[in-house]
Design a protein around this motif. Structure first.
Motif, short mmCIF file in Angstrom:
data_model
loop_
_atom_site.label_atom_id
_atom_site.label_comp_id
_atom_site.label_asym_id
_atom_site.label_seq_id
_atom_site.Cartn_x
_atom_site.Cartn_y
_atom_site.Cartn_z
N ILE A 1 0.85 -1.19 0.00
CA ILE A 1 0.00 0.00 0.00
C ILE A 1 0.89 1.24 0.00
O ILE A 1 2.07 1.17 0.34
N GLU A 2 0.29 2.34 -0.40
CA GLU A 2 1.05 3.59 -0.43
C GLU A 2 0.30 4.64 0.34
O GLU A 2 -0.93 4.71 0.31
N CYS A 3 1.05 5.47 1.00
CA CYS A 3 0.46 6.54 1.78
C CYS A 3 0.23 7.74 0.87
O CYS A 3 1.11 8.11 0.11
N PRO A 4 -0.95 8.34 0.92
CA PRO A 4 -1.18 9.53 0.12
C PRO A 4 -0.30 10.69 0.59
O PRO A 4 0.26 10.64 1.68
N ALA A 5 -0.20 11.69 -0.22
CA ALA A 5 0.63 12.85 0.11
C ALA A 5 0.33 13.37 1.50
O ALA A 5 -0.82 13.58 1.87
N SER A 6 1.38 13.54 2.27
CA SER A 6 1.22 13.96 3.66
C SER A 6 2.22 15.05 4.00
O SER A 6 3.24 15.20 3.33
N ILE A 7 1.92 15.77 5.02
CA ILE A 7 2.86 16.77 5.51
C ILE A 7 3.02 16.57 7.02
O ILE A 7 2.17 15.98 7.66
N VAL A 8 4.13 17.05 7.53
CA VAL A 8 4.36 16.95 8.97
C VAL A 8 3.86 18.25 9.60
O VAL A 8 4.25 19.34 9.18
N ASN A 9 2.98 18.13 10.58
CA ASN A 9 2.46 19.34 11.21
C ASN A 9 3.41 19.84 12.29
O ASN A 9 4.46 19.26 12.54
N LYS A 10 3.03 20.91 12.94
CA LYS A 10 3.96 21.54 13.90
C LYS A 10 4.22 20.68 15.11
O LYS A 10 5.19 20.87 15.83
N ASP A 11 3.36 19.67 15.34
CA ASP A 11 3.59 18.75 16.45
C ASP A 11 4.46 17.56 16.05
O ASP A 11 4.70 16.65 16.84
N GLY A 12 4.88 17.55 14.80
CA GLY A 12 5.72 16.45 14.33
C GLY A 12 4.93 15.23 13.91
O GLY A 12 5.50 14.16 13.70
N ALA A 13 3.61 15.38 13.78
CA ALA A 13 2.78 14.26 13.36
C ALA A 13 2.45 14.41 11.87
O ALA A 13 2.40 15.52 11.35
N TYR A 14 2.24 13.27 11.23
CA TYR A 14 1.89 13.30 9.81
C TYR A 14 0.40 13.54 9.65
O TYR A 14 -0.41 12.97 10.35
N GLN A 15 0.07 14.39 8.71
CA GLN A 15 -1.34 14.60 8.40
C GLN A 15 -1.50 14.61 6.89
O GLN A 15 -0.60 15.01 6.16
N CYS A 16 -2.65 14.14 6.42
CA CYS A 16 -2.85 14.07 4.98
C CYS A 16 -3.00 15.48 4.42
O CYS A 16 -3.56 16.36 5.07
N LYS A 17 -2.47 15.65 3.22
CA LYS A 17 -2.53 16.96 2.57
C LYS A 17 -3.96 17.31 2.21
O LYS A 17 -4.37 18.45 2.26
N LYS A 18 -4.69 16.28 1.84
CA LYS A 18 -6.02 16.49 1.30
C LYS A 18 -6.99 17.03 2.35
O LYS A 18 -7.74 17.97 2.09
N HIS A 19 -6.99 16.42 3.53
CA HIS A 19 -7.97 16.81 4.55
C HIS A 19 -7.33 17.49 5.76
O HIS A 19 -8.02 17.95 6.65
N GLY A 20 -6.01 17.49 5.83
CA GLY A 20 -5.33 18.11 6.96
C GLY A 20 -5.61 17.41 8.27
O GLY A 20 -5.71 18.04 9.32
N SER A 21 -5.75 16.07 8.20
CA SER A 21 -6.10 15.33 9.42
C SER A 21 -5.03 14.29 9.73
O SER A 21 -4.54 13.60 8.84
N THR A 22 -4.66 14.17 11.01
CA THR A 22 -3.63 13.20 11.38
C THR A 22 -4.18 11.78 11.46
O THR A 22 -3.45 10.82 11.29
N GLY A 23 -5.46 11.65 11.71
CA GLY A 23 -6.04 10.31 11.80
C GLY A 23 -7.09 10.10 10.74
O GLY A 23 -8.13 9.50 11.00
N CYS A 24 -6.83 10.62 9.55
CA CYS A 24 -7.84 10.62 8.49
C CYS A 24 -8.27 9.19 8.12
O CYS A 24 -7.45 8.37 7.70
N ASN A 25 -9.54 8.93 8.26
CA ASN A 25 -10.06 7.60 7.96
C ASN A 25 -9.99 7.27 6.48
O ASN A 25 -9.85 6.11 6.11
#
Ligand SMILES: [Zn+2]
Ligand SMILES: [Zn+2]
Length: 95
Positions: free
Chosen positions: A49-73
């Motif tokens: 599987i591949e992870c969709p585009a993500s960014i690291v937020n200011k807390d150092g957690a990954y969040q999806c670019k699309k929805h800006g959510s760290t636990g995006c379902n």
């Protein structure tokens, strides 16, 4: 030959290489077994599987670019994605 642990990242409980891939020829990693084991599956020869585009937020957690959510379902629904890959692999007769 010394074994060097590949650099991996942890996104919503699943492990990927630094390129957001589960199986990556650039890093020479295959993390399917780890992720399968985490979700209680027996490892099989399935598509990675591949992870969709993500960014690291200011807390150092990954969040999806699309929805800006760290636990995006939707983006980080690994169990669903792994289940789908497993079903496809079984259908194709892979074990
Ligand atoms: Zn990689
Ligand atoms: Zn998302």
């Amino acid at each position: 030959m010394a074994e060097v642990a590949p650099q991996t990242i942890d996104i919503n409980d699943a492990i990927f290489c630094v390129h957001y891939k589960e199986v990556c020829s650039d890093c020479d990693v295959d993390l399917r077994e780890e992720n399968d084991a985490f979700y209680g599956f027996d490892p099989i020869d399935r598509e990675g599987i591949e992870c969709p585009a993500s960014i690291v937020n200011k807390d150092g957690a990954y969040q999806c670019k699309k929805h800006g959510s760290t636990g995006c379902n939707q983006c980080y629904g690994w169990k669903k994605q792994i289940t789908r890959a497993r079903t496809a692999a079984k259908k194709a007769g892979r074990k």
